[in-house]
Scaffold this motif. Sequence first.
Motif, PDB file in Angstrom:
ATOM      1  N   PRO A 270       0.693  -1.266   0.046  1.00 34.14           N
ATOM      2  CA  PRO A 270       0.092  -0.134   0.011  1.00 34.14           C
ATOM      3  C   PRO A 270       1.030   1.366   0.110  1.00 34.14           C
ATOM      4  CG  PRO A 270      -0.721  -1.606   1.536  1.00 34.14           C
ATOM      5  CD  PRO A 270       0.569  -2.040   1.210  1.00 34.14           C
ATOM      6  N   ASP A 271       0.443   2.023  -0.991  1.00 32.50           N
ATOM      7  CA  ASP A 271       1.466   3.339  -1.159  1.00 32.50           C
ATOM      8  C   ASP A 271       1.105   4.387  -0.294  1.00 32.50           C
ATOM      9  OD1 ASP A 271       3.199   4.871  -2.226  1.00 32.50           O
ATOM     10  OD2 ASP A 271       2.571   5.187  -4.098  1.00 32.50           O
ATOM     11  N   ARG A 272       1.269   4.450   0.941  1.00 31.12           N
ATOM     12  CA  ARG A 272       0.970   5.562   1.874  1.00 31.12           C
ATOM     13  C   ARG A 272       1.968   5.931   2.835  1.00 31.12           C
ATOM     14  NH1 ARG A 272      -2.231   1.168   4.112  1.00 31.12           N
ATOM     15  NH2 ARG A 272      -1.346   0.711   6.093  1.00 31.12           N
ATOM     16  N   PRO A 273       2.119   7.179   3.326  1.00 31.11           N
ATOM     17  CA  PRO A 273       3.150   7.500   4.347  1.00 31.11           C
ATOM     18  C   PRO A 273       3.313   6.706   5.566  1.00 31.11           C
ATOM     19  CG  PRO A 273       1.481   9.342   3.791  1.00 31.11           C
ATOM     20  CD  PRO A 273       1.005   7.991   3.293  1.00 31.11           C
ATOM     21  N   GLY A 274       4.633   6.316   5.850  1.00 29.31           N
ATOM     22  CA  GLY A 274       4.943   5.570   7.138  1.00 29.31           C
ATOM     23  C   GLY A 274       5.046   4.063   6.697  1.00 29.31           C
ATOM     24  N   ILE A 275       4.833   3.457   5.517  1.00 29.68           N
ATOM     25  CA  ILE A 275       4.919   2.189   5.306  1.00 29.68           C
ATOM     26  C   ILE A 275       6.388   1.945   5.173  1.00 29.68           C
ATOM     27  CG2 ILE A 275       4.520   0.369   3.399  1.00 29.68           C
ATOM     28  CD1 ILE A 275       2.170   0.437   5.009  1.00 29.68           C
ATOM     29  N   ALA A 276       7.336   2.704   4.535  1.00 31.95           N
ATOM     30  CA  ALA A 276       8.471   2.346   4.417  1.00 31.95           C
ATOM     31  C   ALA A 276       9.460   2.003   5.544  1.00 31.95           C
ATOM     32  CB  ALA A 276       9.284   3.352   3.457  1.00 31.95           C
ATOM     33  N   ALA A 277       9.055   3.358   6.751  1.00 34.32           N
ATOM     34  CA  ALA A 277       9.401   3.294   7.976  1.00 34.32           C
ATOM     35  C   ALA A 277       9.235   2.225   8.758  1.00 34.32           C
ATOM     36  CB  ALA A 277       8.916   4.696   8.598  1.00 34.32           C
ATOM     37  N   GLN A 295      12.109   1.706  -4.918  1.00 28.57           N
ATOM     38  CA  GLN A 295      10.909   1.721  -4.848  1.00 28.57           C
ATOM     39  C   GLN A 295      10.226   2.028  -5.896  1.00 28.57           C
ATOM     40  OE1 GLN A 295       9.072   3.829  -1.346  1.00 28.57           O
ATOM     41  NE2 GLN A 295       6.917   3.704  -2.189  1.00 28.57           N
ATOM     42  N   ASN A 296       9.244   1.244  -6.655  1.00 27.85           N
ATOM     43  CA  ASN A 296       8.503   1.844  -7.858  1.00 27.85           C
ATOM     44  C   ASN A 296       7.227   1.685  -7.669  1.00 27.85           C
ATOM     45  OD1 ASN A 296       9.680  -0.557  -7.583  1.00 27.85           O
ATOM     46  ND2 ASN A 296      10.430  -0.736  -9.962  1.00 27.85           N
ATOM     47  N   VAL A 297       6.253   2.588  -8.368  1.00 24.16           N
ATOM     48  CA  VAL A 297       4.926   2.391  -8.503  1.00 24.16           C
ATOM     49  C   VAL A 297       4.507   1.057  -9.386  1.00 24.16           C
ATOM     50  CG1 VAL A 297       2.698   3.406  -8.796  1.00 24.16           C
ATOM     51  CG2 VAL A 297       4.373   4.976  -7.944  1.00 24.16           C
ATOM     52  N   SER A 298       3.695   0.265  -8.923  1.00 20.41           N
ATOM     53  CA  SER A 298       3.529  -0.872  -9.658  1.00 20.41           C
ATOM     54  C   SER A 298       1.992  -0.790 -10.404  1.00 20.41           C
ATOM     55  CB  SER A 298       3.548  -2.254  -8.886  1.00 20.41           C
ATOM     56  OG  SER A 298       2.954  -1.979  -7.681  1.00 20.41           O
ATOM     57  N   GLU A 299       1.015  -0.387  -9.362  1.00 15.91           N
ATOM     58  CA  GLU A 299      -0.288  -0.282  -9.883  1.00 15.91           C
ATOM     59  C   GLU A 299      -0.741   0.935  -9.101  1.00 15.91           C
ATOM     60  OE1 GLU A 299      -2.633  -3.547  -7.960  1.00 15.91           O
ATOM     61  OE2 GLU A 299      -0.636  -4.490  -7.999  1.00 15.91           O
ATOM     62  N   VAL A 300      -2.049   1.493  -9.255  1.00 14.36           N
ATOM     63  CA  VAL A 300      -2.376   2.431  -8.639  1.00 14.36           C
ATOM     64  C   VAL A 300      -2.564   2.298  -7.252  1.00 14.36           C
ATOM     65  CG1 VAL A 300      -4.349   4.426  -8.563  1.00 14.36           C
ATOM     66  CG2 VAL A 300      -3.745   3.337 -10.572  1.00 14.36           C
ATOM     67  N   GLY A 301      -2.001   3.220  -6.483  1.00 11.86           N
ATOM     68  CA  GLY A 301      -1.980   3.025  -4.816  1.00 11.86           C
ATOM     69  C   GLY A 301      -1.300   1.824  -4.252  1.00 11.86           C
ATOM     70  N   LYS A 302      -0.451   1.208  -5.132  1.00 13.42           N
ATOM     71  CA  LYS A 302       0.368   0.150  -4.707  1.00 13.42           C
ATOM     72  C   LYS A 302       1.783   0.389  -5.104  1.00 13.42           C
ATOM     73  CE  LYS A 302      -2.966  -2.894  -3.144  1.00 13.42           C
ATOM     74  NZ  LYS A 302      -3.160  -3.226  -1.914  1.00 13.42           N
ATOM     75  N   SER A 303       2.856   0.028  -4.549  1.00 16.22           N
ATOM     76  CA  SER A 303       4.166   0.288  -4.921  1.00 16.22           C
ATOM     77  C   SER A 303       4.998  -1.309  -4.645  1.00 16.22           C
ATOM     78  CB  SER A 303       4.874   1.278  -4.422  1.00 16.22           C
ATOM     79  OG  SER A 303       5.191   0.973  -2.928  1.00 16.22           O
ATOM     80  N   ASP A 304       6.008  -1.674  -5.311  1.00 18.72           N
ATOM     81  CA  ASP A 304       7.101  -2.544  -4.828  1.00 18.72           C
ATOM     82  C   ASP A 304       8.101  -2.208  -4.229  1.00 18.72           C
ATOM     83  OD1 ASP A 304       5.080  -4.256  -6.308  1.00 18.72           O
ATOM     84  OD2 ASP A 304       6.412  -4.169  -8.112  1.00 18.72           O
ATOM     85  N   ILE A 305       8.475  -2.786  -3.251  1.00 17.20           N
ATOM     86  CA  ILE A 305       9.793  -2.191  -2.448  1.00 17.20           C
ATOM     87  C   ILE A 305      10.665  -3.249  -2.529  1.00 17.20           C
ATOM     88  CG2 ILE A 305      10.979  -1.286  -0.276  1.00 17.20           C
ATOM     89  CD1 ILE A 305       8.316  -0.173   0.279  1.00 17.20           C
TER      90      ILE A 305
END
Length: 414
Positions: A270-277, A295-305
């Motif tokens: 899920p692409d939202r603040p605090g997730i990577a932390a 980190q890259n955006v894969s689909e809307v609202g999601k990313s791959d890390i």
Amino acid sequence: MAVIVQKYGGSSVSSPERIRTVARRVIEARKVGYDTVVVVSAIGGTTDELVKLAYQVTDSPSEREIDVLISTGEQVSVALLAMAVHSLGYEAISFTGSQTGIVTDSAHTRARIMKIEPEKIKNELSLGKIVIVAGFQGTTQDSEITTLGRGASDLTAIALGAVLKAEVVEIYTDVDGVYTADPKVAKDARKLPVISYDEMLEMASLGAQVMQSRAVEFAKKFNVPVHVRSSFSKDAGTLIREEAKSMEKIVVRGVTANKSEAKVSLLGVPDRPGIAALIFKRLADDDINIDMIVQNVSEVGKSDISFTIEGSDLKRTVAVAEKVAKDIGAREVSSDENIAKVSIVGLGMRSHSGIAAKMFSALAGENINIEMISTSEIKISCIIRKKLADKAVKALHAKFGLGKQRKARRKKKK
Ligand code: ADP
Ligand code: ASP
Ligand code: MG
């Protein structure tokens, strides 16, 4: 009297004849008038064999017992070297890490040196003896045996050099110095007469096995002059020392490859603040060292890390990543051991531009795809497929004109 510390790696003591050769070399230093301290590694291949043996007994050997086991390798070689010195008519005494007064924390298999109590060594030196110390090991305050990490006999030597204020620490190995690339990979690699601590530190941590990186860090911190040379020849090797202004003239000093890392990816995060932390806090809590991150955006609202780690941490890392993935609602976790990190290192990168472009074009010229990139002031690293690592090293070595032939051609032109 001036102190010299000499360190002999596993290949230098790999047969009785070689041990006698080392004994003669050690005695030469004594005859010149040095107080001589010698650090010795286990006979080449022994540590690997002992670790293998442990894993044949159990899948999950205790780290404390691994240390008790692998510290024996160095104990064998110090005793044999002391005997060889005795047989040539000189006085010598061998010490294990604990007898040497190397006190560490209790992080078994990767302990850190807390302090060194060198009184015992100094005492023996004052009696005219050659002191022969088992590399790569120490003891906790509670007399537990510890080891300092693979390749750490270098660290033992540098640490003793610092505490005994040695004139120089000589690292004797199976190559006659630090080369522009691993001479086993780039056949035309050149020996460097001199290299700065910072360049050596980068090269060592990026895969140039010739010096252990923590040892270089220690040498820099305490300003210990280091001479890397061959135990099979008398030729001068490579001096590792403080940076001088003229060193910046060389843009790329060397090329390295590290094939021991692995990549872990969390997909559909899920692409939202605090997730990577959150992800990296959980990994840090488990003492997992992260190297590169993308980190890259894969689909809307999601990313791959994706991130890289030491290959030996892979199992633990995947276990933590899977738990985190579940907690944050990520789709899946994947891992990949078939990666390598190739790097170029040089002080001159600080003041030259276009170096990254030149590196990428050398890789492109070999049809090598770059999966991740990281840079610092004096290095650029790229993650590529592991099977292409040697090809990449050769291509970069040639592109930056580091080989012998290029130099010869330049001379001819004059
Ligand atoms: P020791 O057992 O003496 O500690 P190591 O095997 O740890 O020796 O280190 C020496 C090896 O490091 C060499 O045989 C060489 O293949 C490798 N090596 C990798 N990169 C370099 C480099 N840039 N210069 C010299 N040697 C290198
Ligand atoms: N014997 C240890 C190892 O193989 C330490 C060393 O050789 O420096 O890692
Ligand atoms: Mg080594």
